[in-house]
Design an enzyme around this catalytic site. Structure first.
Site, PDB file in Angstrom:
ATOM      1  N   GLY A   1       0.836  -1.207   0.052  1.00  0.00           N
ATOM      2  CA  GLY A   1       0.026   0.118   0.060  1.00  0.00           C
ATOM      3  C   GLY A   1       0.804   1.362   0.121  1.00  0.00           C
ATOM      4  O   GLY A   1       2.015   1.427  -0.720  1.00  0.00           O
ATOM      5  N   ILE A   2       0.409   2.365   0.846  1.00  0.00           N
ATOM      6  CA  ILE A   2       0.920   3.605   0.836  1.00  0.00           C
ATOM      7  C   ILE A   2       2.477   3.377   1.332  1.00  0.00           C
ATOM      8  O   ILE A   2       3.588   4.087   1.021  1.00  0.00           O
ATOM      9  CB  ILE A   2       0.533   4.456   1.775  1.00  0.00           C
ATOM     10  CG1 ILE A   2      -1.180   4.453   1.149  1.00  0.00           C
ATOM     11  CG2 ILE A   2       0.961   5.925   1.547  1.00  0.00           C
ATOM     12  CD1 ILE A   2      -2.055   5.499   2.270  1.00  0.00           C
TER      13      ILE A   2
ATOM     14  N   ASP B   1       6.793  -6.986  14.092  1.00  0.00           N
ATOM     15  CA  ASP B   1       5.415  -6.753  14.536  1.00  0.00           C
ATOM     16  C   ASP B   1       5.454  -5.659  15.470  1.00  0.00           C
ATOM     17  O   ASP B   1       6.169  -5.800  16.609  1.00  0.00           O
ATOM     18  CB  ASP B   1       4.556  -7.746  15.227  1.00  0.00           C
ATOM     19  CG  ASP B   1       3.182  -7.620  15.800  1.00  0.00           C
ATOM     20  OD1 ASP B   1       2.731  -6.333  15.949  1.00  0.00           O
ATOM     21  OD2 ASP B   1       2.656  -8.580  16.348  1.00  0.00           O
TER      22      ASP B   1
ATOM     23  N   ASN C   1       4.142   4.137   9.725  1.00  0.00           N
ATOM     24  CA  ASN C   1       3.098   3.820   8.692  1.00  0.00           C
ATOM     25  C   ASN C   1       2.219   2.625   9.283  1.00  0.00           C
ATOM     26  O   ASN C   1       1.100   2.814   8.760  1.00  0.00           O
ATOM     27  CB  ASN C   1       3.715   3.977   7.334  1.00  0.00           C
ATOM     28  CG  ASN C   1       2.759   3.347   6.476  1.00  0.00           C
ATOM     29  OD1 ASN C   1       1.904   4.098   6.077  1.00  0.00           O
ATOM     30  ND2 ASN C   1       2.947   2.088   5.812  1.00  0.00           N
TER      31      ASN C   1
ATOM     32  N   TYR D   1      -5.644  -1.352   9.196  1.00  0.00           N
ATOM     33  CA  TYR D   1      -6.516  -0.584   8.369  1.00  0.00           C
ATOM     34  C   TYR D   1      -7.287  -1.191   7.227  1.00  0.00           C
ATOM     35  O   TYR D   1      -8.429  -1.633   7.468  1.00  0.00           O
ATOM     36  CB  TYR D   1      -5.934   0.811   7.945  1.00  0.00           C
ATOM     37  CG  TYR D   1      -6.810   1.554   6.978  1.00  0.00           C
ATOM     38  CD1 TYR D   1      -8.007   2.223   7.705  1.00  0.00           C
ATOM     39  CD2 TYR D   1      -6.630   2.022   5.792  1.00  0.00           C
ATOM     40  CE1 TYR D   1      -8.897   2.896   6.935  1.00  0.00           C
ATOM     41  CE2 TYR D   1      -7.403   2.652   5.034  1.00  0.00           C
ATOM     42  CZ  TYR D   1      -8.589   3.025   5.578  1.00  0.00           C
ATOM     43  OH  TYR D   1      -9.465   3.999   4.918  1.00  0.00           O
TER      44      TYR D   1
ATOM     45  N   SER E   1      -4.757  10.159  10.329  1.00  0.00           N
ATOM     46  CA  SER E   1      -5.425  10.048   9.223  1.00  0.00           C
ATOM     47  C   SER E   1      -6.394  11.303   9.306  1.00  0.00           C
ATOM     48  O   SER E   1      -6.650  11.839  10.327  1.00  0.00           O
ATOM     49  CB  SER E   1      -6.171   8.970   9.456  1.00  0.00           C
ATOM     50  OG  SER E   1      -7.473   8.681   9.059  1.00  0.00           O
TER      51      SER E   1
ATOM     52  N   TYR F   1     -10.378   3.000  15.196  1.00  0.00           N
ATOM     53  CA  TYR F   1      -9.491   3.501  14.364  1.00  0.00           C
ATOM     54  C   TYR F   1      -9.155   4.758  14.151  1.00  0.00           C
ATOM     55  O   TYR F   1      -8.352   5.393  14.558  1.00  0.00           O
ATOM     56  CB  TYR F   1      -9.967   3.198  12.788  1.00  0.00           C
ATOM     57  CG  TYR F   1      -8.834   3.576  11.825  1.00  0.00           C
ATOM     58  CD1 TYR F   1      -7.506   2.895  11.532  1.00  0.00           C
ATOM     59  CD2 TYR F   1      -9.324   4.851  10.911  1.00  0.00           C
ATOM     60  CE1 TYR F   1      -6.816   3.306  10.512  1.00  0.00           C
ATOM     61  CE2 TYR F   1      -8.270   5.114  10.091  1.00  0.00           C
ATOM     62  CZ  TYR F   1      -6.993   4.665   9.859  1.00  0.00           C
ATOM     63  OH  TYR F   1      -6.367   5.176   8.960  1.00  0.00           O
TER      64      TYR F   1
ATOM     65  N   PRO G   1      -3.396  11.715   6.167  1.00  0.00           N
ATOM     66  CA  PRO G   1      -3.788  11.430   4.748  1.00  0.00           C
ATOM     67  C   PRO G   1      -5.485  11.510   4.528  1.00  0.00           C
ATOM     68  O   PRO G   1      -6.153  10.963   5.482  1.00  0.00           O
ATOM     69  CB  PRO G   1      -3.453   9.957   4.230  1.00  0.00           C
ATOM     70  CG  PRO G   1      -2.211   9.388   5.259  1.00  0.00           C
ATOM     71  CD  PRO G   1      -2.686  10.330   6.520  1.00  0.00           C
TER      72      PRO G   1
ATOM     73  N   LEU H   1      -8.657   9.560   2.216  1.00  0.00           N
ATOM     74  CA  LEU H   1      -8.861   8.291   1.731  1.00  0.00           C
ATOM     75  C   LEU H   1      -8.188   8.256   0.537  1.00  0.00           C
ATOM     76  O   LEU H   1      -8.256   8.968  -0.499  1.00  0.00           O
ATOM     77  CB  LEU H   1     -10.459   8.369   1.458  1.00  0.00           C
ATOM     78  CG  LEU H   1     -11.103   6.811   1.237  1.00  0.00           C
ATOM     79  CD1 LEU H   1     -10.789   5.869   2.160  1.00  0.00           C
ATOM     80  CD2 LEU H   1     -12.545   7.060   0.509  1.00  0.00           C
TER      81      LEU H   1
HETATM   82  N1  LIG Z   1      -5.541   4.196   2.638  1.00  0.00           N
HETATM   83  C1  LIG Z   1      -6.132   5.298   3.048  1.00  0.00           C
HETATM   84  O1  LIG Z   1      -7.153   5.780   2.865  1.00  0.00           O
HETATM   85  C2  LIG Z   1      -5.488   5.802   4.647  1.00  0.00           C
HETATM   86  C3  LIG Z   1      -6.062   7.096   4.792  1.00  0.00           C
HETATM   87  C4  LIG Z   1      -5.556   7.631   5.940  1.00  0.00           C
HETATM   88  C5  LIG Z   1      -4.462   7.009   6.681  1.00  0.00           C
HETATM   89  N2  LIG Z   1      -4.138   6.045   6.434  1.00  0.00           N
HETATM   90  C6  LIG Z   1      -2.832   5.324   7.157  1.00  0.00           C
HETATM   91  O2  LIG Z   1      -1.665   5.116   6.131  1.00  0.00           O
HETATM   92  C7  LIG Z   1      -1.206   3.945   6.625  1.00  0.00           C
HETATM   93  C8  LIG Z   1      -0.903   2.836   5.261  1.00  0.00           C
HETATM   94  O3  LIG Z   1      -2.482   2.861   4.769  1.00  0.00           O
HETATM   95  P1  LIG Z   1      -2.518   1.776   3.905  1.00  0.00           P
HETATM   96  O4  LIG Z   1      -3.863   1.895   3.189  1.00  0.00           O
HETATM   97  O5  LIG Z   1      -1.437   1.597   3.042  1.00  0.00           O
HETATM   98  O6  LIG Z   1      -2.773   0.444   4.784  1.00  0.00           O
HETATM   99  P2  LIG Z   1      -2.622  -1.230   4.715  1.00  0.00           P
HETATM  100  O7  LIG Z   1      -3.524  -1.757   5.616  1.00  0.00           O
HETATM  101  O8  LIG Z   1      -2.868  -1.453   3.179  1.00  0.00           O
HETATM  102  O9  LIG Z   1      -1.032  -1.395   5.002  1.00  0.00           O
HETATM  103  C9  LIG Z   1      -0.594  -1.505   6.404  1.00  0.00           C
HETATM  104  C10 LIG Z   1       0.888  -1.966   6.230  1.00  0.00           C
HETATM  105  O10 LIG Z   1       0.977  -2.419   7.918  1.00  0.00           O
HETATM  106  C11 LIG Z   1       1.292  -3.466   7.762  1.00  0.00           C
HETATM  107  N3  LIG Z   1       1.105  -4.058   9.199  1.00  0.00           N
HETATM  108  C12 LIG Z   1       0.073  -4.326   9.853  1.00  0.00           C
HETATM  109  N4  LIG Z   1       0.075  -4.614  10.983  1.00  0.00           N
HETATM  110  C13 LIG Z   1       1.469  -4.530  11.343  1.00  0.00           C
HETATM  111  C14 LIG Z   1       2.145  -4.897  12.629  1.00  0.00           C
HETATM  112  N5  LIG Z   1       1.664  -5.195  13.677  1.00  0.00           N
HETATM  113  N6  LIG Z   1       3.536  -4.618  12.391  1.00  0.00           N
HETATM  114  C15 LIG Z   1       3.988  -4.195  11.325  1.00  0.00           C
HETATM  115  N7  LIG Z   1       3.311  -4.073  10.260  1.00  0.00           N
HETATM  116  C16 LIG Z   1       2.096  -4.042  10.113  1.00  0.00           C
HETATM  117  C17 LIG Z   1       0.369  -4.395   6.971  1.00  0.00           C
HETATM  118  O11 LIG Z   1       1.211  -5.623   6.683  1.00  0.00           O
HETATM  119  C18 LIG Z   1       0.747  -3.465   5.676  1.00  0.00           C
HETATM  120  O12 LIG Z   1       1.855  -3.652   4.908  1.00  0.00           O
HETATM  121  C19 LIG Z   1      -1.758   3.366   7.700  1.00  0.00           C
HETATM  122  O13 LIG Z   1      -1.242   4.112   8.940  1.00  0.00           O
HETATM  123  C20 LIG Z   1      -3.170   4.021   7.677  1.00  0.00           C
HETATM  124  O14 LIG Z   1      -3.916   3.976   8.700  1.00  0.00           O
HETATM  125  C21 LIG Z   1      -4.537   5.340   5.222  1.00  0.00           C
END
Ligand SMILES: NC(=O)c1ccc[n+]([C@@H]2O[C@H](COP(=O)([O-])OP(=O)(O)OC[C@H]3O[C@@H](n4cnc5c(N)ncnc54)[C@H](O)[C@@H]3O)[C@@H](O)[C@H]2O)c1
Length: 254
Positions: free
Chosen positions: A17-18, A63, A90, A94, A147, A160, A190, A192
């Protein structure tokens, strides 16, 4: 481009992801990247792809909710690179795994606890593991991912949103504690963002609704977030700490 030349940056949740976009964007500016993720194979794949593109990267299975794991993450970074210049917090629950959406009374207690352990305690533990090295170096950049849901007060995922509000409080208070050590602590919120390959109809509606609420009416992509994180990891933000940058196309004017 070398705005982060030779800096060693840890990106938690960097396998997908991000987070993956942060790894790629920061590496493109010359940083050496530690890809830390609970999905060790995913982290390996990202580090390998960075290596093939000519960058220096290390994968660590971590973790962030577990203190031994975050200590190991910092140790591995030090062993490989001998320093830690930045930490991008990060990783979060989510989408991978997916957070339960629904009325607050129905949030399973164990999901509340697990989400807080990853999204909030994970930030605390990752900072705790990395900061001693930054203090010794006399510098460091911490970027915590919050977020836009905090400013929106988004309903149907109370745990969340609460965890991400906690990230902003942690950012501010830690910035005060670490200023004397020349360590900057900032947050990015960020909007959505399209960060999954698969889309279902319910998600599509959510994306379209959010898009209409923006000043800049288009979908937000992971690439839209890289610039803010890069800025906060670079010397361009040396006199900025305790702040939250909202990157959401002007949905919230915070
Ligand atoms: N996608 C969105 O719309 C959005 C919006 C606002 C904020 N965010 C934030 O941006 C960040 C990335 O979002 P995303 O959409 O890529 O999320 P995602 O859920 O796709 O990715 C999260 C990543 O964290 C890893 N992860 C999960 N639990 C973990 C743990 N215990 N230890 C280590 N790694 C762990 C996952 O394997 C994954 O690679 C997050 O913090 C999310 O809350 C996302």
């Amino acid at each position: 481009m070398d705005r982060l030349k030779d800096q060693v940056l840890i990106v938690t949740g960097g396998a997908h992801g991000i987070g993956r976009a942060y790894c790629e964007g920061l590496a493109a500016e010359g940083a050496r990247i530690v890809v830390a993720d609970i999905d060790g194979n995913g982290a390996d794949a990202v580090a390998a792809a960075l290596g093939e593109a000519g960058h220096d990267a290390l994968a660590v299975a971590a973790d962030v909710s577990q203190p031994e794991s975050t200590e190991n993450m910092a140790r591995a970074a030090m062993e490989r690179f001998g320093r830690i210049d930045g930490l991008v917090n990060n990783a979060a629950i989510y989408q991978r795994p997916a957070v339960t959406r629904g009325p607050f009374e129905e949030i399973p207690l164990d999901e509340w606890d697990r989400l807080m352990a990853v999204n909030l305690r994970g930030v605390f533990l990752s900072c705790r593991a990395v900061v001693p090295h930054m203090k010794e170096q006399g510098s460091g950049k911490i970027v915590n991912i919050s977020s836009g849901t905090v400013f929106n007060g988004s309903a149907q995922m109370l745990h969340y949103v609460t965890s991400k509000a906690g990230v902003i409080g942690l950012t501010r208070a830690l910035a005060r504690e670490l200023g004397d050590y020349n360590i900057n602590v900032n947050a990015v919120a960020p909007g959505l963002t399209v960060s999954m390959d698969e889309h279902d109809e319910e998600k599509e509606i959510r994306f379209q609704t959010r898009m209409q609420a923006r000043s800049l009416k288009r979908l937000e992509t992971p690439q839209d977030l890289v610039g803010a994180v890069l800025f906060l990891c670079s010397s361009d933000s040396d006199f900025m700490t305790g702040q939250t940058m909202v990157v959401d196309g002007g949905a919230q004017m915070h």
